[in-house]
Each structure stands twice: as C-alpha cells, then as structure tokens.
Design a protein around this motif. Sequence first.
Motif, PDB file in Angstrom:
ATOM      1  N   PRO A 191       0.800  -1.406  -0.032  1.00 34.47           N
ATOM      2  CA  PRO A 191       0.049   0.005  -0.028  1.00 34.47           C
ATOM      3  C   PRO A 191       0.872   1.335   0.082  1.00 34.47           C
ATOM      4  CG  PRO A 191      -1.126  -1.546   1.612  1.00 34.47           C
ATOM      5  CD  PRO A 191       0.387  -2.265   1.094  1.00 34.47           C
ATOM      6  N   HIS A 192       2.151   1.155   0.404  1.00 35.78           N
ATOM      7  CA  HIS A 192       3.064   2.228   0.370  1.00 35.78           C
ATOM      8  C   HIS A 192       3.767   2.552  -0.671  1.00 35.78           C
ATOM      9  CE1 HIS A 192       1.774   2.438   4.771  1.00 35.78           C
ATOM     10  NE2 HIS A 192       2.206   1.078   4.881  1.00 35.78           N
ATOM     11  N   THR A 193       3.785   1.665  -1.698  1.00 37.09           N
ATOM     12  CA  THR A 193       4.735   1.619  -2.931  1.00 37.09           C
ATOM     13  C   THR A 193       3.937   1.397  -4.179  1.00 37.09           C
ATOM     14  OG1 THR A 193       4.804  -0.629  -2.745  1.00 37.09           O
ATOM     15  CG2 THR A 193       6.720   0.730  -1.514  1.00 37.09           C
ATOM     16  N   LEU A 194       2.546   1.539  -4.141  1.00 38.63           N
ATOM     17  CA  LEU A 194       1.969   1.531  -5.580  1.00 38.63           C
ATOM     18  C   LEU A 194       2.383   2.607  -6.381  1.00 38.63           C
ATOM     19  CD1 LEU A 194      -0.526   0.138  -7.119  1.00 38.63           C
ATOM     20  CD2 LEU A 194      -2.007   1.689  -5.905  1.00 38.63           C
ATOM     21  N   THR A 195       2.448   2.204  -7.792  1.00 40.68           N
ATOM     22  CA  THR A 195       2.675   3.217  -8.830  1.00 40.68           C
ATOM     23  C   THR A 195       1.748   2.569  -9.939  1.00 40.68           C
ATOM     24  OG1 THR A 195       4.688   1.985  -9.685  1.00 40.68           O
ATOM     25  CG2 THR A 195       4.772   3.878  -8.143  1.00 40.68           C
TER      26      THR A 195
ATOM     27  N   TYR B 277       7.206  -1.496  -6.879  1.00 35.17           N
ATOM     28  CA  TYR B 277       8.652  -1.579  -6.773  1.00 35.17           C
ATOM     29  C   TYR B 277       9.319  -1.097  -5.379  1.00 35.17           C
ATOM     30  CZ  TYR B 277       7.909  -0.920 -11.768  1.00 35.17           C
ATOM     31  OH  TYR B 277       7.338  -1.175 -13.066  1.00 35.17           O
ATOM     32  N   SER B 278      10.149  -2.095  -5.028  1.00 36.73           N
ATOM     33  CA  SER B 278      10.869  -2.088  -3.894  1.00 36.73           C
ATOM     34  C   SER B 278       9.939  -2.624  -2.485  1.00 36.73           C
ATOM     35  CB  SER B 278      11.383  -0.676  -3.663  1.00 36.73           C
ATOM     36  OG  SER B 278      12.538  -0.708  -4.661  1.00 36.73           O
ATOM     37  N   HIS B 279       8.720  -3.070  -3.038  1.00 30.69           N
ATOM     38  CA  HIS B 279       7.960  -3.199  -1.629  1.00 30.69           C
ATOM     39  C   HIS B 279       8.572  -4.424  -0.890  1.00 30.69           C
ATOM     40  CE1 HIS B 279       6.249  -6.878  -4.006  1.00 30.69           C
ATOM     41  NE2 HIS B 279       6.041  -7.255  -2.901  1.00 30.69           N
ATOM     42  N   ASP B 280       9.469  -5.219  -1.330  1.00 32.09           N
ATOM     43  CA  ASP B 280      10.122  -6.090  -0.563  1.00 32.09           C
ATOM     44  C   ASP B 280      11.022  -5.727   0.282  1.00 32.09           C
ATOM     45  OD1 ASP B 280      11.437  -5.332  -2.821  1.00 32.09           O
ATOM     46  OD2 ASP B 280      12.186  -7.117  -3.610  1.00 32.09           O
TER      47      ASP B 280
END
Length: 208
Positions: free
Chosen positions: A120-124, A134-137
């Motif tokens: 939810p903090h990295t959605l594009t 991207y980079s949610h991991d």
Amino acid sequence: YLRILRAIRFCTQLGFVIDEATYAAAKRHCKGISRIGVERIVDEFFKIILSDPPSNGIRLLEDIGALNVFLPEVMPMIGFEQRNPYHTMDVYDHTLCVLDNTPPIIHMRLAALFHDMAKPHTLTIDEEGIGHFYSHDRLGADMAKEILKRFRVSNELIDKVYILVKEHMNHHSDFGERGLKRLIRRMGDEVFNLFILQEADIICSGKR
C-alpha cells in the motif's frame, strides 16, 4: 484484557465459536489490550498464527479491533486492490491465503504475514493502468524488522523473517547458475524456506 486474545486463540486452535455477548464485550474493550505487556500479547499472537488455519484468527483479531491495537501496520492492506492482472485478490486476502499455505513455523508464518505489507505504500500505476509495487520487498523487510523489535523477539527470529521478506521477489527460476549460487550464499539453509514461501505466494496470486 489478555482473555480477549486467549478467546481468539482458543477459537483458532480448537474451532470454537465465541458466545455472542462475550464477542460483543471483546469488541468494546479491545483497546485495553494495549495495557498488557508486549511479551504476553506476542505469546498469544504467535500461538494464533501457528494454528490452522491462521487466517481465521487474524480475521477475528481484525473484526474485534485488536489487530489495530498491537499490529496497525497490517490495516492498510485490508481492501487494498492490487490493480494487476496477476492478482485477483486484494493485498489482505492474498496475504492471508499465503499465511494459510505456509507451514506452522513461526518465522515462516511471520514472513508470510509481512511479505506484502509495504504494497500500500509503494503502489505506482503505469500508462496502461496496471499497478506495480517497486521495492515493496525491501521496505516490507524494514517494516517487519521494526515490528519484531517492538515485539521484543530474538535477533535470530528478526533476521530470519527479514531475509525471507527481503528476498521473496527473487525467484530462482529467474536466475542463471551464478545468480542462484549468490542467492544460496545470501540465504544459507533458509533458501529452502524461501522457495516454500514463494510457492505459497504463487498459489495465492492466480499466477501459474
């Protein structure tokens, strides 16, 4: 207030149904869980997620409001649509599916619960309207580490969860021989648990 968590644990472990009046009382008083020592909360929570299926316990914790008290980082996943053809479920339902499909080993279950927490903090959204994370991991691994520090668990447990979350997007089928060897060097024996987590992730994504 500990009895609220114990009631959820008994329901999850034994398949019980909480009495209606007791359930309503648990919802009214769940904020009092914050008064309990973190070690006691974590002890009950770990027993819940080691039960089968653990998703039942998580959904009960969510419904009575307890999840928001001691694990608010999970809440943004609820109802968060992934906007991606490879995912038919929202982030929360997908996560609980992965949780149910991992073995009852505490660091495996925690990694399953946390693996997509940063989505939810990295959605594009790209030009075709498809969602990417991207980079949610990496962000998810950092979030998991902070949560587990707050839970006051061992450094060994933190490290095992951290590396599984951080590496869960690195699939061995995408690597050549050298890349696979580097993955094994980074992961050690945990590489086998990584494959198990990735398999559960695929099962619960609709991607084959």
